[in-house]
Write an enzyme that holds these catalytic residues in place. Structure first.
Site, short mmCIF file in Angstrom:
data_model
loop_
_atom_site.label_atom_id
_atom_site.label_comp_id
_atom_site.label_asym_id
_atom_site.label_seq_id
_atom_site.Cartn_x
_atom_site.Cartn_y
_atom_site.Cartn_z
N HIS A 21 12.38 11.55 -10.45
CA HIS A 21 12.64 10.16 -10.02
C HIS A 21 11.47 9.29 -10.44
O HIS A 21 10.32 9.54 -10.08
CB HIS A 21 12.90 10.10 -8.51
CG HIS A 21 11.90 10.87 -7.70
ND1 HIS A 21 11.96 12.24 -7.56
CD2 HIS A 21 10.79 10.48 -7.03
CE1 HIS A 21 10.95 12.65 -6.81
NE2 HIS A 21 10.22 11.62 -6.47
N HIS A 34 0.57 12.12 5.57
CA HIS A 34 -0.05 12.38 4.24
C HIS A 34 -0.51 11.06 3.61
O HIS A 34 -1.60 10.99 3.04
CB HIS A 34 0.99 13.01 3.30
CG HIS A 34 1.35 14.41 3.63
ND1 HIS A 34 0.42 15.40 3.86
CD2 HIS A 34 2.57 15.01 3.79
CE1 HIS A 34 1.04 16.54 4.13
NE2 HIS A 34 2.34 16.34 4.09
N ASP A 87 15.78 21.81 29.09
CA ASP A 87 16.14 22.75 28.01
C ASP A 87 16.37 24.13 28.58
O ASP A 87 17.24 24.85 28.10
CB ASP A 87 15.01 22.84 26.97
CG ASP A 87 14.72 21.50 26.31
OD1 ASP A 87 15.65 20.67 26.29
OD2 ASP A 87 13.58 21.28 25.83
N HIS A 135 -1.52 19.36 5.38
CA HIS A 135 -0.66 20.12 6.30
C HIS A 135 -1.53 20.84 7.31
O HIS A 135 -2.65 21.23 7.02
CB HIS A 135 0.18 21.12 5.52
CG HIS A 135 1.37 20.48 4.88
ND1 HIS A 135 1.88 20.88 3.68
CD2 HIS A 135 2.12 19.42 5.28
CE1 HIS A 135 2.93 20.12 3.35
NE2 HIS A 135 3.07 19.21 4.31
N GLY A 177 -1.83 2.80 -7.28
CA GLY A 177 -0.69 3.39 -8.00
C GLY A 177 0.18 4.17 -7.04
O GLY A 177 0.61 3.68 -6.01
N ASP A 214 0.85 -1.20 0.00
CA ASP A 214 0.00 0.00 0.00
C ASP A 214 0.88 1.24 0.00
O ASP A 214 0.64 2.21 -0.69
CB ASP A 214 -0.89 0.00 1.25
CG ASP A 214 -1.84 -1.20 1.23
OD1 ASP A 214 -2.48 -1.41 0.17
OD2 ASP A 214 -1.88 -1.93 2.24
N ASP A 217 14.09 12.80 -0.49
CA ASP A 217 15.11 13.39 -1.36
C ASP A 217 16.49 12.90 -0.93
O ASP A 217 16.99 13.25 0.15
CB ASP A 217 15.04 14.92 -1.26
CG ASP A 217 15.99 15.59 -2.25
OD1 ASP A 217 15.90 16.82 -2.42
OD2 ASP A 217 16.82 14.86 -2.84
N HIS A 233 5.97 12.41 9.43
CA HIS A 233 5.17 13.48 8.78
C HIS A 233 4.60 12.97 7.46
O HIS A 233 3.40 13.09 7.19
CB HIS A 233 6.07 14.71 8.54
CG HIS A 233 5.42 15.81 7.73
ND1 HIS A 233 4.91 16.95 8.27
CD2 HIS A 233 5.22 15.92 6.38
CE1 HIS A 233 4.40 17.72 7.33
NE2 HIS A 233 4.58 17.11 6.16
N GLU A 234 5.46 12.39 6.59
CA GLU A 234 5.00 11.94 5.27
C GLU A 234 3.97 10.82 5.39
O GLU A 234 3.01 10.74 4.60
CB GLU A 234 6.19 11.49 4.42
CG GLU A 234 7.21 12.59 4.15
CD GLU A 234 6.61 13.84 3.50
OE1 GLU A 234 7.13 14.94 3.75
OE2 GLU A 234 5.60 13.70 2.78
N HIS A 245 8.14 13.96 -0.10
CA HIS A 245 6.73 14.20 -0.39
C HIS A 245 6.00 12.87 -0.36
O HIS A 245 6.63 11.80 -0.33
CB HIS A 245 6.52 14.94 -1.71
CG HIS A 245 7.19 14.30 -2.90
ND1 HIS A 245 7.88 15.03 -3.83
CD2 HIS A 245 7.26 13.02 -3.32
CE1 HIS A 245 8.36 14.23 -4.77
NE2 HIS A 245 8.00 13.00 -4.48
N GLU A 295 19.47 14.99 0.53
CA GLU A 295 19.52 15.53 1.90
C GLU A 295 20.43 14.64 2.75
O GLU A 295 20.74 13.51 2.37
CB GLU A 295 18.12 15.56 2.54
CG GLU A 295 17.07 16.22 1.70
CD GLU A 295 17.37 17.66 1.31
OE1 GLU A 295 16.72 18.20 0.41
OE2 GLU A 295 18.29 18.24 1.92
N ASP A 314 22.07 29.68 24.96
CA ASP A 314 21.96 28.39 25.66
C ASP A 314 21.20 28.54 26.96
O ASP A 314 20.40 27.67 27.33
CB ASP A 314 23.36 27.83 25.96
CG ASP A 314 24.12 27.47 24.70
OD1 ASP A 314 23.47 27.14 23.68
OD2 ASP A 314 25.38 27.54 24.70
#
Lengths: 366, 83
Positions: free
Chosen positions: A65, A120, A187, A126, A88, A55, A96, A116-117, A81, A99, A278
């Site tokens: 590509h 989608h 932090d 988004h 399909g 899937d 990419d 994240h992808e 992406h 990177e 810092d």
């Protein structure tokens, strides 16, 4: 926005090729962990196949590509992406290869981008919420945190529902830092009147030193437009708190972010070469604020609102014994408390010496 | 008030145009079955991008907008049904 999701809960995925930036094991782990983010809050089950059409087909490519109608643009810019559920190309995810893919905070963290992808690939668009994983721009967040925001969770559950046998209360975020964990670090830390506020990732803890009560909250619960991952914070002489992240800072009075913020830190007098702070602490006795950056510190005069001349100076010269990078610092009853990872040092500014070394979570009555 | 570059370089304006075409160009048009290429002006698309990112909506490529555009990001469009 959500699109129609997959019409089934059992989905397959296949890793078609690999990036040379990471070992195959690390890529496999990152992809598996990224799917777990979504299966933790939905009924979805992801199974890996090694041949044929899955899937969700996962591949690395550069510029134009294969049959993909979109192209990549070399280093930076577009990182990856994906396509919405369907046949399909539907559900497919492309990274990419130009990177620098990593398992940590350097370059681009494959796990975070993949999660994240996959959002989608499961039907999410988004999000405008800067705290959301589905926000379009890349931002590294601590991997010890669960990366989905409430916005992400409500979006995906509006498509697939909650995970099975969860009573219909809101799903709790599966992981949150344990303050009594042995490796607990912070932090940023600031005082706020009689409280001490410890910040890490999306969370803050309000500690009342006099009766060691603590309360944990989301930073966004108090200050919705502050980003997660605040890097420095201090209470100034005007009953305000300043929060720093990257080259920006916010001034907060009560619950309000003052108008006109965030501002760039160079408005405080830092040169453009300084990209982040810092840690910071305002010495209530002198009205001077020390900003710690790397192994040096800058001194800012709160009265004249200007950076003092002759800085930066080496931190260890003014604060003997404080030789690590300072993650966080605050002042309590005249003494300074410097934090680096899981350790903290109590420093007497009058005697100019470290008086005690403790665990970073010693304020939490563990 | 947002700060503006003295003059938007040609390179930057090409970058802005390319960015908007890539992430803010396709809109769903429920009335027609086919996608309608978004004929909005660059200013309108820019405003939409600024709204999306919570920036000041000026319709102009101010410094903050350029800075946000240059951040590494996902290649899926921000508007429309990213189909």
């Amino acid at each position: 926005f959500t699109l129609p999701g997959w019409k089934k809960n059992k989905l397959t995925y296949r890793i078609v090729n690999y990036t040379p930036d990471m070992s195959k094991e690390d890529v496999d782990k990152a992809i598996e962990k990224a799917f777990k983010v979504w299966s933790a809050v939905t009924p979805l089950v992801f199974t890996r196949i090694r041949k044929g059409i899955a899937d969700i087909m996962i591949a690395f490519g550069t510029t134009a590509h294969g049959h993909c109608p979109r192209y990549f643009d070399g280093p930076l810019g577009v990182l990856a992406h994906a396509f919405p559920p369907g046949n399909g190309l539907g559900g497919d995810v492309h990274f990419d290869e130009d990177e620098d893919w990593t398992t940590g905070s350097a370059g681009f963290n494959l796990f975070l981008v993949a999660a994240h992808e996959f959002g989608h690939a499961l039907g999410l668009s988004h999000s405008k919420d800067q705290r959301a994983l589905m926000f379009p721009s890349y931002a590294y967040v601590s991997l010890s945190e669960f990366p989905l925001s409430p916005d992400d969770i409500s979006g995906i559950q509006s498509i697939y529902g909650s995970p099975p046998n969860v009573p219909d209360k809101r799903p709790t975020t599966p992981t949150s830092p344990k303050t009594c964990g042995s490796q607990m670090s912070f932090d940023a830390i600031t005082t706020l009147r009689r409280e001490v506020i410890f910040l890490k990732g999306r969370n803050l803890w309000r500690v009342y030193p006099d009766n060691s009560e603590t309360e944990r909250e989301l930073i966004s619960a108090f200050w919705p437009n502050l980003p997660p991952g605040i890097e420095a914070a201090y209470e100034n002489t005007k009953d305000q708190i300043l929060f720093f992240k990257g080259n920006k800072f916010w001034v907060i009075s009560g619950y309000q972010v003052l108008v006109g913020y965030p501002k760039n830190i160079n408005t405080l007098g830092f040169p453009k070469s300084v990209k982040k702070v810092d840690a910071a602490v305002c010495n209530k006795n002198t009205g001077k604020t020390d900003f710690f950056i790397g192994d040096k510190y800058w001194r800012f005069d709160e009265n004249s609102q200007s950076m003092e001349k002759g800085y930066p100076r080496l931190t260890v010269n003014e604060f003997p014994g404080i030789s690590h990078k300072v993650d966080a610092v605050f002042q309590q009853k005249g003494l300074f408390y410097f934090f680096h990872e899981s350790k903290q040092w109590e420093f007497d500014p009058i005697a100019k010496k470290v008086t005690k070394e403790m665990e970073s979570n010693s304020w939490f009555n563990c | 008030l947002p700060t503006y570059p003295e003059k938007v370089s040609e390179e930057d304006s090409k970058f802005v145009q390319n960015y908007l075409n890539k992430f803010y160009a396709i809109e769903p048009d429920p009335n027609q079955r086919a996608w309608k290429i978004n004929a909005e002006s660059t200013d309108e698309k820019l405003q939409k991008m600024q709204q999306f990112f919570g920036l000041k909506v000026t319709g102009k490529p101010d410094n903050e907008t350029l800075e946000m555009m240059k951040k590494p990001r996902c290649g899926v469009p921000d508007v429309g049904l990213y189909g």
